[in-house]
Design a protein around this motif. Structure first.
Motif, PDB file in Angstrom:
ATOM      1  N   THR A  52      -4.873   7.906   1.292  1.00 56.75           N
ATOM      2  CA  THR A  52      -3.862   8.912   1.646  1.00 56.75           C
ATOM      3  C   THR A  52      -3.207   9.419   0.370  1.00 56.75           C
ATOM      4  O   THR A  52      -3.341   8.793  -0.691  1.00 56.75           O
ATOM      5  CB  THR A  52      -2.774   8.326   2.570  1.00 56.75           C
ATOM      6  OG1 THR A  52      -2.043   7.325   1.842  1.00 56.75           O
ATOM      7  CG2 THR A  52      -3.384   7.721   3.833  1.00 56.75           C
ATOM      8  N   LYS A 136      -6.112  12.174  10.147  1.00 55.96           N
ATOM      9  CA  LYS A 136      -5.843  12.343   8.713  1.00 55.96           C
ATOM     10  C   LYS A 136      -6.257  13.735   8.270  1.00 55.96           C
ATOM     11  O   LYS A 136      -5.542  14.398   7.525  1.00 55.96           O
ATOM     12  CB  LYS A 136      -6.582  11.282   7.897  1.00 55.96           C
ATOM     13  CG  LYS A 136      -6.381  11.443   6.391  1.00 55.96           C
ATOM     14  CD  LYS A 136      -6.871  10.241   5.600  1.00 55.96           C
ATOM     15  CE  LYS A 136      -8.359  10.132   5.561  1.00 55.96           C
ATOM     16  NZ  LYS A 136      -8.802   9.081   4.590  1.00 55.96           N
ATOM     17  N   GLY A 139      -3.781  16.364   9.221  1.00 53.77           N
ATOM     18  CA  GLY A 139      -2.660  16.409   8.289  1.00 53.77           C
ATOM     19  C   GLY A 139      -3.014  17.053   6.969  1.00 53.77           C
ATOM     20  O   GLY A 139      -2.229  17.825   6.399  1.00 53.77           O
ATOM     21  N   LEU A 150       2.002  12.110   5.865  1.00 47.91           N
ATOM     22  CA  LEU A 150       1.259  11.325   6.843  1.00 47.91           C
ATOM     23  C   LEU A 150       1.934   9.972   7.043  1.00 47.91           C
ATOM     24  O   LEU A 150       2.396   9.355   6.083  1.00 47.91           O
ATOM     25  CB  LEU A 150      -0.171  11.078   6.359  1.00 47.91           C
ATOM     26  CG  LEU A 150      -1.133  12.270   6.316  1.00 47.91           C
ATOM     27  CD1 LEU A 150      -2.455  11.838   5.683  1.00 47.91           C
ATOM     28  CD2 LEU A 150      -1.375  12.836   7.701  1.00 47.91           C
ATOM     29  N   TYR A 159      -3.061   8.748  12.641  1.00 48.83           N
ATOM     30  CA  TYR A 159      -1.991   9.227  11.776  1.00 48.83           C
ATOM     31  C   TYR A 159      -1.172  10.277  12.512  1.00 48.83           C
ATOM     32  O   TYR A 159      -1.698  11.035  13.334  1.00 48.83           O
ATOM     33  CB  TYR A 159      -2.559   9.855  10.496  1.00 48.83           C
ATOM     34  CG  TYR A 159      -3.095   8.852   9.508  1.00 48.83           C
ATOM     35  CD1 TYR A 159      -2.241   8.100   8.712  1.00 48.83           C
ATOM     36  CD2 TYR A 159      -4.468   8.661   9.364  1.00 48.83           C
ATOM     37  CE1 TYR A 159      -2.735   7.181   7.793  1.00 48.83           C
ATOM     38  CE2 TYR A 159      -4.975   7.747   8.454  1.00 48.83           C
ATOM     39  CZ  TYR A 159      -4.100   7.016   7.674  1.00 48.83           C
ATOM     40  OH  TYR A 159      -4.584   6.102   6.770  1.00 48.83           O
ATOM     41  N   VAL A 161       1.743  13.461  11.699  1.00 51.86           N
ATOM     42  CA  VAL A 161       2.075  14.378  10.613  1.00 51.86           C
ATOM     43  C   VAL A 161       3.548  14.766  10.705  1.00 51.86           C
ATOM     44  O   VAL A 161       4.000  15.289  11.731  1.00 51.86           O
ATOM     45  CB  VAL A 161       1.194  15.647  10.663  1.00 51.86           C
ATOM     46  CG1 VAL A 161       1.527  16.568   9.490  1.00 51.86           C
ATOM     47  CG2 VAL A 161      -0.283  15.278  10.660  1.00 51.86           C
TER      48      VAL A 161
END
Length: 211
Positions: A52, A136, A139, A150, A159, A161
């Protein structure tokens, strides 16, 4: 924002004979360029690669850098390390039981100026993609237009956002580097490009490394 500023670069404008060695190597690894077999900030001297953009960090994503490359990932303690794989090593890896998968690389920068590449695993040949990878990527795509963060939703295994308030941060400042240079700084210079049977990771997996 005008159409001129949002237009994607034409990747076919530069003939291969005009590309330098670094750019040719990068192009040979990518799987998102037309005709590729198997296609389904100033002063920066290193670029990190991670799962990330950073814990509790607001970030933006660069809409012009989004190559698709074959990768393997390795768990080292609590961290996941990503290795890009050259075409000539996909079959040798498969022969020792190591499979590769396509990942889209996203270039991000945090509000504090940290530049990082975030790989997102692509859907498999049947279109399947787990929720962590799928959300992910949602995001990362949202980060093209606004500052986002995230955070992990462990209950739903995905995840979420968070969108930062408008005008909270200034526009992102991107490194003035060509995509091939970004790739080299993030992967090749750090030994994270598996491009020969002599790569330390291949030797270890094949039980050929010397103790």
């Amino acid at each position: 924002m005008s159409d001129e500023t949002t237009k994607k670069p034409d990747l076919k404008l530069v003939p291969e004979e005009e590309l330098n060695e670094e750019e040719l190597e990068f192009r040979s690894i990518r799987k998102d360029l037309p005709g590729v077999k198997g296609a389904s900030a100033v002063g920066v001297v290193t670029i990190a690669v991670g799962k990330t953009p950073g814990k509790n960090e607001c970030f933006r994503s660069n809409e012009e850098f989004r190559p698709v490359v074959p990768m393997v990932d390795v768990e080292v303690g609590m961290e996941k390390h990503y290795f890009c794989v050259a075409d000539n090593m996909i079959e040798p890896l498969a022969s020792i039981g190591i499979s590769t998968s396509l990942h889209t690389l996203y270039l991000t920068v945090t509000a504090r100026g940290a530049v990082r590449i975030i790989p997102a695993r692509c859907p498999d040949s049947e279109g399947n993609q787990n929720e962590y990878n799928r959300t992910k990527e949602i995001g990362l795509l949202a980060g093209e237009d606004e500052w986002v963060r995230l955070f992990t939703d462990t209950e739903n295994k995905c995840y979420q956002v968070f969108r930062a308030p408008k005008d909270r941060f200034d526009d992102p400042i991107w490194p003035d580097l060509k995509p091939a240079k970004i790739f080299r700084l993030a992967f090749k210079d750090k030994g994270r490009l598996i491009d020969s049977p002599q790569h330390p990771l291949f030797l270890r997996w094949a039980a050929r490394d010397k103790k």
